[in-house]
Write a protein that holds these residues in place. Sequence first.
Motif, PDB file in Angstrom:
ATOM      1  N   LEU A 114       0.433  -0.179   2.984  1.00  0.00           N
ATOM      2  CA  LEU A 114       0.163  -1.590   3.240  1.00  0.00           C
ATOM      3  C   LEU A 114       1.296  -2.219   4.059  1.00  0.00           C
ATOM      4  N   GLU A 115       2.526  -1.785   3.779  1.00  0.00           N
ATOM      5  CA  GLU A 115       3.652  -2.311   4.537  1.00  0.00           C
ATOM      6  C   GLU A 115       3.538  -1.969   6.016  1.00  0.00           C
ATOM      7  N   LEU A 116       2.930  -0.821   6.319  1.00  0.00           N
ATOM      8  CA  LEU A 116       2.764  -0.424   7.712  1.00  0.00           C
ATOM      9  C   LEU A 116       1.684  -1.224   8.424  1.00  0.00           C
ATOM     10  N   GLY A 117       0.838  -1.905   7.634  1.00  0.00           N
ATOM     11  CA  GLY A 117      -0.217  -2.697   8.232  1.00  0.00           C
ATOM     12  C   GLY A 117      -1.601  -2.086   8.148  1.00  0.00           C
ATOM     13  N   ILE A 118      -1.778  -1.069   7.320  1.00  0.00           N
ATOM     14  CA  ILE A 118      -3.092  -0.456   7.132  1.00  0.00           C
ATOM     15  C   ILE A 118      -3.864  -1.258   6.091  1.00  0.00           C
ATOM     16  N   ASN A 119      -5.042  -1.708   6.457  1.00  0.00           N
ATOM     17  CA  ASN A 119      -5.832  -2.560   5.562  1.00  0.00           C
ATOM     18  C   ASN A 119      -6.740  -1.770   4.629  1.00  0.00           C
ATOM     19  N   HIS A 120      -7.208  -0.608   5.071  1.00  0.00           N
ATOM     20  CA  HIS A 120      -8.154   0.173   4.277  1.00  0.00           C
ATOM     21  C   HIS A 120      -7.394   1.293   3.563  1.00  0.00           C
ATOM     22  N   VAL A 121      -6.859   0.955   2.404  1.00  0.00           N
ATOM     23  CA  VAL A 121      -6.110   1.914   1.595  1.00  0.00           C
ATOM     24  C   VAL A 121      -6.945   2.265   0.370  1.00  0.00           C
ATOM     25  N   ILE A 122      -7.225   3.547   0.197  1.00  0.00           N
ATOM     26  CA  ILE A 122      -8.054   4.003  -0.916  1.00  0.00           C
ATOM     27  C   ILE A 122      -7.206   4.879  -1.822  1.00  0.00           C
ATOM     28  N   ARG A 123      -6.992   4.431  -3.043  1.00  0.00           N
ATOM     29  CA  ARG A 123      -6.251   5.236  -4.014  1.00  0.00           C
ATOM     30  C   ARG A 123      -7.159   6.348  -4.520  1.00  0.00           C
ATOM     31  N   GLU A 124      -6.672   7.580  -4.500  1.00  0.00           N
ATOM     32  CA  GLU A 124      -7.550   8.734  -4.670  1.00  0.00           C
ATOM     33  C   GLU A 124      -8.177   8.830  -6.056  1.00  0.00           C
ATOM     34  N   THR A 125      -7.532   8.303  -7.090  1.00  0.00           N
ATOM     35  CA  THR A 125      -8.111   8.390  -8.434  1.00  0.00           C
ATOM     36  C   THR A 125      -8.655   7.058  -8.928  1.00  0.00           C
ATOM     37  N   ARG A 137      -0.887  -8.528  -3.430  1.00  0.00           N
ATOM     38  CA  ARG A 137       0.006  -9.616  -3.802  1.00  0.00           C
ATOM     39  C   ARG A 137       1.390  -9.091  -4.201  1.00  0.00           C
ATOM     40  N   THR A 138       1.452  -7.880  -4.726  1.00  0.00           N
ATOM     41  CA  THR A 138       2.713  -7.372  -5.274  1.00  0.00           C
ATOM     42  C   THR A 138       3.446  -6.410  -4.362  1.00  0.00           C
ATOM     43  N   PHE A 139       2.778  -5.924  -3.297  1.00  0.00           N
ATOM     44  CA  PHE A 139       3.430  -4.856  -2.547  1.00  0.00           C
ATOM     45  C   PHE A 139       4.690  -5.326  -1.827  1.00  0.00           C
ATOM     46  N   ARG A 140       4.820  -6.620  -1.527  1.00  0.00           N
ATOM     47  CA  ARG A 140       6.020  -7.101  -0.846  1.00  0.00           C
ATOM     48  C   ARG A 140       7.243  -7.097  -1.767  1.00  0.00           C
ATOM     49  N   ARG A 141       7.013  -7.010  -3.065  1.00  0.00           N
ATOM     50  CA  ARG A 141       8.135  -7.034  -3.995  1.00  0.00           C
ATOM     51  C   ARG A 141       8.216  -5.740  -4.816  1.00  0.00           C
ATOM     52  N   HIS A 142       7.517  -4.692  -4.341  1.00  0.00           N
ATOM     53  CA  HIS A 142       7.452  -3.486  -5.169  1.00  0.00           C
ATOM     54  C   HIS A 142       8.787  -2.738  -5.224  1.00  0.00           C
ATOM     55  N   ARG A 143       9.699  -2.998  -4.287  1.00  0.00           N
ATOM     56  CA  ARG A 143      10.985  -2.307  -4.318  1.00  0.00           C
ATOM     57  C   ARG A 143      11.929  -2.894  -5.368  1.00  0.00           C
ATOM     58  N   ASP A 144      11.645  -4.096  -5.833  1.00  0.00           N
ATOM     59  CA  ASP A 144      12.438  -4.724  -6.895  1.00  0.00           C
ATOM     60  C   ASP A 144      11.744  -4.409  -8.226  1.00  0.00           C
ATOM     61  N   GLU A 145      12.267  -3.420  -8.952  1.00  0.00           N
ATOM     62  CA  GLU A 145      11.580  -2.933 -10.144  1.00  0.00           C
ATOM     63  C   GLU A 145      11.465  -4.017 -11.219  1.00  0.00           C
ATOM     64  N   GLU A 146      12.535  -4.807 -11.406  1.00  0.00           N
ATOM     65  CA  GLU A 146      12.492  -5.839 -12.439  1.00  0.00           C
ATOM     66  C   GLU A 146      11.456  -6.912 -12.095  1.00  0.00           C
ATOM     67  N   ALA A 147      11.464  -7.335 -10.837  1.00  0.00           N
ATOM     68  CA  ALA A 147      10.491  -8.347 -10.424  1.00  0.00           C
ATOM     69  C   ALA A 147       9.072  -7.805 -10.515  1.00  0.00           C
TER      70      ALA A 147
END
Length: 613
Positions: free
Chosen positions: A520-531, A570-580
Amino acid sequence: LTGRGGEDATRGTGMPFVQQALILLGAAVVSVPLFKRLGLGSVVGYLVAGVVIGPWGLGLFTQPETILQVAELGVVLLLFLVGLELEPSRLWELRRQVFGLGGAQVLVTGALLSTIGLLVGLRPDTALIAGAGLALSSTAFAHQLLEEKNEQATAYGLAALGILLFQDLAVIPLLALLALLGVPVGTPSGAVWRGVLEAIGGFAVLVVGSRFVLRPLFRVVATMRSRELFTATALLAAIGTAQLVHLAGLSMALGAFLAGVLLADSEYRHELQADVEPFKGLLLGLFFLGVGMSMNIGLLSKHALLLLVLVLGLMLLKALVLFALGRLSLGSPQAGLNLAAVMLQGGEFAFVLFDVAAGARVMDRELAQLLVVVVSFSMALSPLLFALHARLLRPRLERREPRPFEVVPVEENPVIIAGFGRMGQVVGRILQAKRIGFTAMDIDPEHIEFLKRFGNKVFYGDASRLDLLRAARADKAKVFVLAIDDVDASLRTAELVLRHFPHLTVFARARNRQHAYRLLELGINHVIRETFASSLEMTGKVLEQLGLTHAQSWSTIERFREYDEELLRRTFRRHRDEEALAELMLAARQELESLFEEDEAERAPTHHPERRE
């Protein structure tokens, strides 16, 4: 495990059973994790532990044959499980590997070794049995090495499985041949035929008993719904049938294998596998410990040069034959080397063959003991050589002789699939059924060779290389399916496609949530989680089973899907901050619970007070 009894309570096999068990378990628990951490595998750990606690080490066990008598049950159960996997349909699928590769390996290796035996002065019957026994590889070792590397489903892994299956089957005629060769000159023909009839009778009883005794017995036991009773019955079936064939003059391992084959198409096959597997693993570990204890290290000082020549000569000859056969059948030098590395040792069936041959006076007892030591040392060296091959030789050969990427077709297909694994194949099958052209690329050459057997057209290529994407006509395509398994390679390919082919609509497979965040950070809109989709489908079925209607359960699932997709973005922009991120996910769970409570309130019927007439 009783010993000679009590003269020394702390040494030999006369020690109490509990002490023996503690020593064996302690040796395994200490050595196996250590050698696995070193990358040498659990088998080497068991063997080294056996040497350390055996007669040539600390001397805690001075009679390893008493351990091997019990540990041979591990080989018996292993062959029972191998037989269970040998369904007629599976045997037919692997017919090329089993009867082609397996037959060629046993015949060529056996013939070469028997010829060498004749040249050094062995009798023809002795040379024949020695060559045939040494031609066999260790089912236990090869299975363990493949499982530890998770390479059972590779092209060379399937070839190894086929060869091992043929070797297991080849034990039947070899033992029968030994029975004939061991008949003393002048023995009445009636005694010979009586032995043959006993063996045939044992097989007939086994076949009839599996159909009319074992299966009804399992059916009755299954109705009692007792896990412990079913496990006991499974062990009784494996060991009991093995003993029955042993009474007919053949090996217990062979009897267990035949029992497994006869039960392979029964409805209880998977339950039998699950129940017997833990005992097989424990007893196989004990078997490897026993092999380590029984290795006569003293022969190294007496016949060091002879043993070195025999062990290295055996492994080199088998490796050359396996490499040649693997190269011809699999079409890849690397696959041939892999096959040789996993199967160049002697096998546990050699212990049985040489012991029976010595008892039948087909082979001198001293020669049989020497060959057993040769096989034992080859088994001990095999995991080490396999680890060195995987760590040093294979990477260097792959770098030195890289396979050139295949030239992709010039036609303009609307879809490009990068990575033709689990998800890529499903997409490709549906597109093919709809007659929509696509170009599929994968980086694993062995996987491609395996797929081509089933009619799939997949090109060998690295999708993160710009020249290959241009050759695949990515500039003319419409959709790019990014289904690469490796996360780093997936991200590199995504960046390349977005930079050079911005017109492509990218559908990207994400292995997990963190992978999805990075896409998502790269700008791909169609992301499908495999499971994700399959997990939602399972949850919908669970809700229906718990009493919700089909409409209610799938309305809940759809509401959750929409919410979680929105939460992901909504959360991917803050996913590197584990506590947040942890705080956000906790708040999201409470938010989701409140959302479902509001939905239930809206769907609840409105109650009005009854009017009085």
